[in-house]
Design a protein around this motif. Structure first.
Motif, PDB file in Angstrom:
ATOM      1  N   ALA A   7       0.833  -1.261  -0.098  1.00 44.98           N
ATOM      2  CA  ALA A   7       0.058  -0.016  -0.020  1.00 44.98           C
ATOM      3  C   ALA A   7       0.929   1.395  -0.048  1.00 44.98           C
ATOM      4  O   ALA A   7       0.336   2.114  -0.504  1.00 44.98           O
ATOM      5  N   SER A  20       1.428  -8.826   4.370  1.00 44.31           N
ATOM      6  CA  SER A  20       0.754  -7.896   3.641  1.00 44.31           C
ATOM      7  C   SER A  20      -0.676  -8.133   3.567  1.00 44.31           C
ATOM      8  O   SER A  20      -1.414  -6.977   3.005  1.00 44.31           O
ATOM      9  N   TYR A  27       4.885   1.395   4.511  1.00 44.31           N
ATOM     10  CA  TYR A  27       4.113  -0.082   4.712  1.00 44.31           C
ATOM     11  C   TYR A  27       5.353  -0.952   4.404  1.00 44.31           C
ATOM     12  O   TYR A  27       5.600  -1.913   5.049  1.00 44.31           O
ATOM     13  N   GLY A  45      -2.178  -4.249   4.143  1.00 48.04           N
ATOM     14  CA  GLY A  45      -1.748  -3.488   3.314  1.00 48.04           C
ATOM     15  C   GLY A  45      -1.295  -3.636   1.893  1.00 48.04           C
ATOM     16  O   GLY A  45      -0.301  -3.565   1.466  1.00 48.04           O
TER      17      GLY A  45
END
Ligand SMILES: *Cc1c(COP(=O)(O)O)cnc(C)c1O
Length: 400
Positions: free
Chosen positions: A65, A216, A69, A246
């Motif tokens: 993202a 993630s 991150y 993310g």
């Protein structure tokens, strides 16, 4: 009459037409989530990862993202725990110490040299304080990576690279992000590819990348990745790796893929602009340009110069005079954090002993973006304006 620059330092180029078409296609079919795929469809996000792995020569790539991150995920994936110390640059942007803080770890800052790279002597002295270095190639300045890796290898320090400003750059021909265990990149609007927000990670380490994919937010759908480690790498970590969503989505990936395909031309265009500004500023009394080492294949998406040991009032004077003529300079020595710019002393959550040499460099450091919407003529004009205003303040005796 003195000339005034009319361009915008925050205006990037439009998304290329093929990127717009690909994005519209994703919106028409509606499968924006990366794991929402029709039968046999690889998906834009998985294709982006595959293409980025090929571009960097990495075994594995993961799209996420944001750049911040990506760094936090890399830190977690290499095993950084709450309370751990993590070495990082004193001269970087706020998301770098922020990524360290986000995993509950504690930044230990390493100084910056007059070349704007990490101070390798300081790194050597502090290498026994942490097991991980989050190395920021801040503003695209790449340190002697051979020496850095030798220091870190000798001290058993794992290197994670923040390549927010070095996507497309190289050190001795090796792509930036490929010296350390993990390379992290940003696809935020002001970086080298633009999807508004976004990030990428690369590594050759199957265990680290399996954890990164799970972290993630892959659920147990990791087999839909095209640039992830084989399924058995996940068997060992899937029960004890938390899902911290993310992900990248197919819309952003669709916008990014055509930009990646053009990355090397874009990088050359940035560096051509950089060289025009650099040429125009070289030899300005009181101003130091940063000499770039031959080993460094840098991307000139921004330029920095030093007004060494100028008093704060003279720095402010130069910045004000340039701003009045349309040239936006950022100053890393400002007493208060402003806009995108802050320095280690402003990050009170990560206390650090003062580093006088670093402070001295940052006090004289001016920084400017060079978006590709500027022509070479614009760059020459910007350099003329800075040269004139630095000269005027210098001549008045306020500077240096
Ligand atoms: C922009 C930036 C990042 C992080 O990128 P985001 O995508 O905005 O989270 C990391 N490091 C540096 C030096 C940056 O400038």
């Amino acid at each position: 009459m003195s000339e005034v620059f009319k361009g915008s330092f925050t205006q990037q180029e439009p998304i290329p037409e093929d990127g717009i078409a690909a994005a519209v296609e994703v919106m028409r079919h509606g499968r924006l989530h990366r794991y929402n795929l029709a039968d046999g469809e690889p998906g834009e996000t998985a294709l982006l990862e595959q293409e980025f792995a090929a571009l960097t020569g990495a075994d594995y790539a993961l799209a996420v993202a944001s750049g911040g991150y990506a760094m936090a995920t890399a830190l977690r994936a290499v095993g950084v725990q709450p309370g751990d110390a993590v070495l990082s640059n004193a001269f970087t942007l706020a998301p770098v110490p922020g990524a360290i803080a986000s995993v509950g770890a504690r930044p230990v800052f390493v100084g910056v040299t007059g070349d704007l790279t990490i101070d390798l002597d300081d790194l050597e002295a502090k290498a026994d304080q942490a097991r991980v270095l989050l190395l920021s190639h801040m503003r695209g300045h790449i340190c002697d990576m051979d020496r850095l890796m030798a220091i870190c290898d000798a001290a058993g320090v794992t290197v994670i690279e923040d390549c927010a400003h070095t996507m497309g750059a190289t050190w001795r021909g090796v792509p930036s992000g490929r010296h350390g265990l993990v390379g992290c990149y940003s696809c935020q609007t002001y970086k080298h590819v633009n999807s508004g927000e976004g990030g990428l990670l690369v590594s050759d380490d199957a265990g680290v990348m399996a954890r990164a994919v799970l972290l993630s937010g892959s659920y147990m759908l990791y087999e839909r990745h095209l640039a992830a480690p084989p399924p058995d790498a996940f068997e060992q970590v899937k029960y004890d790796t938390p899902n911290i969503s993310g992900r990248m989505d197919n819309l952003r990936a669709a916008i990014l893929r055509p930009q990646l395909a053009r990355l090397s031309e874009q990088c050359a265009a940035w560096t051509a602009r950089y060289r025009v500004v650099e040429d125009g500023l070289r030899g300005t009394p009181g101003l130091t340009v940063i000499e770039r080492p031959e080993e460094e294949g840098f991307v000139g998406s921004s330029i920095q110069v030093l007004l060494r040991d100028w008093p704060d009032a003279a720095m402010e004077e130069v910045i004000g005079r340039c701003a009045a003529r349309g040239v936006e300079l950022k100053w890393f020595g400002a007493p208060e954090p402003r806009g995108f710019t802050s320095r280690y002393a402003h990050w009170h959550y990560a206390p650090s002993a003062a580093m006088p040499e670093t402070d001295r460099v940052l006090r004289g450091l001016l920084d400017m973006r060079l978006p590709l919407t500027f022509s070479l003529g614009d760059c020459a004009q910007i350099a003329r304006i800075i040269r004139a205003e630095v000269g005027a303040v210098h001549q008045a005796g306020v500077g240096g």
